[in-house]
Design an enzyme around this catalytic site. Structure first.
Site, PDB file in Angstrom:
ATOM      1  N   CYS A  55       0.839  -1.210   0.000  1.00 20.34           N
ATOM      2  CA  CYS A  55       0.000   0.000   0.000  1.00 20.34           C
ATOM      3  C   CYS A  55       0.866   1.248   0.000  1.00 20.34           C
ATOM      4  O   CYS A  55       0.559   2.230  -0.693  1.00 20.34           O
ATOM      5  CB  CYS A  55      -0.905   0.028   1.240  1.00 20.34           C
ATOM      6  SG  CYS A  55      -1.998  -1.384   1.353  1.00 20.34           S
ATOM      7  N   ARG A 138      -7.872  -4.368  -3.204  1.00 26.00           N
ATOM      8  CA  ARG A 138      -7.397  -3.207  -3.980  1.00 26.00           C
ATOM      9  C   ARG A 138      -8.372  -2.963  -5.132  1.00 26.00           C
ATOM     10  O   ARG A 138      -8.203  -3.521  -6.215  1.00 26.00           O
ATOM     11  CB  ARG A 138      -5.979  -3.464  -4.505  1.00 26.00           C
ATOM     12  CG  ARG A 138      -4.982  -3.709  -3.418  1.00 26.00           C
ATOM     13  CD  ARG A 138      -3.569  -3.916  -3.897  1.00 26.00           C
ATOM     14  NE  ARG A 138      -2.790  -4.503  -2.817  1.00 26.00           N
ATOM     15  CZ  ARG A 138      -2.276  -3.819  -1.792  1.00 26.00           C
ATOM     16  NH1 ARG A 138      -2.422  -2.513  -1.747  1.00 26.00           N
ATOM     17  NH2 ARG A 138      -1.608  -4.433  -0.831  1.00 26.00           N
TER      18      ARG A 138
HETATM   19  C1  BEZ Z   1       0.661  -4.631   1.860  1.00 30.87           C
HETATM   20  O1  BEZ Z   1       1.875  -4.793   1.924  1.00 30.87           O
HETATM   21  O2  BEZ Z   1       0.171  -3.559   1.533  1.00 30.87           O
HETATM   22  C2  BEZ Z   1      -0.229  -5.790   2.195  1.00 30.87           C
HETATM   23  C3  BEZ Z   1       0.167  -7.046   1.818  1.00 30.87           C
HETATM   24  C4  BEZ Z   1      -0.653  -8.130   2.127  1.00 30.87           C
HETATM   25  C5  BEZ Z   1      -1.843  -7.904   2.793  1.00 30.87           C
HETATM   26  C6  BEZ Z   1      -2.251  -6.616   3.115  1.00 30.87           C
HETATM   27  C7  BEZ Z   1      -1.452  -5.549   2.808  1.00 30.87           C
END
Ligand code: BEZ
Length: 238
Positions: A55, A138
């Site tokens: 994110c 997402r």
């Molecule tokens: C992230 O790194 O943004 C992420 C990765 C896996 C699950 C949720 C967020």
């Protein structure tokens, strides 16, 4: 029978629907959605959580590209199921500490919605319990100046989005609207566009007999040139 709660979790606007309305608190103040964006395109996108690496890389990339989207008459609005103070702390950390892909000191100036109640996430089908019960996937909603949902892209939690594709899709839809054409696979400004299939035997025959500005592979598959500078002049603000 499905419970009301499940119906809410799974409901989502479809392409062609009016964007569901909501009021929300964001890192840039309160918003009324989509009425505050009337006359502009808006990309409403969700991410799973603040202080997570994928994110963070996405927010830095979107913030870096914000001006480019704004020039195409498009505003950005983010959302996660986190509170306002978490959002503020995360955006400050991004600016002060994080380097990614040659970017640093990145200030996220577009609004990030706090959605701790999941009110908005549920309205837009951003909670997909098979993937995660409380974090938004997402999602990317493209909403046009009339408040209609025009395209939707969903990615799972582990996959960072491709922002070149998000921009390409925005420009392609605006080109379709402006020039009354469709855009073929991998289209970008400067490449040939598709004109709508012949709607009668007469038009089909006419097209196959050769028309100046069209190139037809067959009666249903005709393209024409569309000048890149013309597309960009019509779509991008000065
Ligand atoms: C992230 O790194 O943004 C992420 C990765 C896996 C699950 C949720 C967020």
């Amino acid at each position: 029978m499905e419970s009301i709660q499940n119906q809410e979790t799974f409901s989502m606007p479809r392409i062609g629907d009016k964007a569901p309305e909501f009021k929300a608190t964001t890192t840039q103040g309160d918003i009324n959605f989509p009425s505050d964006y009337k006359g502009e395109w808006v990309i409403l996108f969700s991410h799973p959580a603040d202080f997570t690496p994928v994110c963070t890389s996405e927010f830095m990339t979107f913030a870096h590209l914000e001006e480019k989207f704004n020039k195409a008459n498009c505003k950005l609005v983010g959302l996660s199921v986190d509170g306002l103070y978490s959002h503020i702390a995360w955006l400050r950390t991004i600016k002060d500490k994080i380097k990614f892909n040659g970017m640093k000191d990145v200030e996220v100036k577009f609004p990030l919605i706090e959605d701790i109640t999941m009110n908005v996430a549920k309205k837009y089908g951003m909670i997909q319990p098979g993937e995660h019960k409380t974090q938004a996937v997402r999602a990317v909603f493209f909403i046009d100046p009339q408040g209609t949902v025009r395209a939707i892209i969903y990615y799972p939690l582990s996959l960072g989005r491709n922002f070149d594709e998000i921009y390409r899709a925005l420009i392609a839809m605006q080109t379709s609207d402006k020039f009354n054409v469709a855009t073929p696979a991998d289209w970008e400004p400067g490449k040939d566009v598709i004109i709508s299939p012949a709607g009668s035997c007469g038009v089909a025959a006419e097209r196959m007999s050769g028309t100046d500005d069209l190139e037809c592979e067959d009666w249903f598959f005709c393209t024409k040139k569309l000048d890149k500078d013309l597309v960009l002049k019509e779509i991008l603000k000065k």
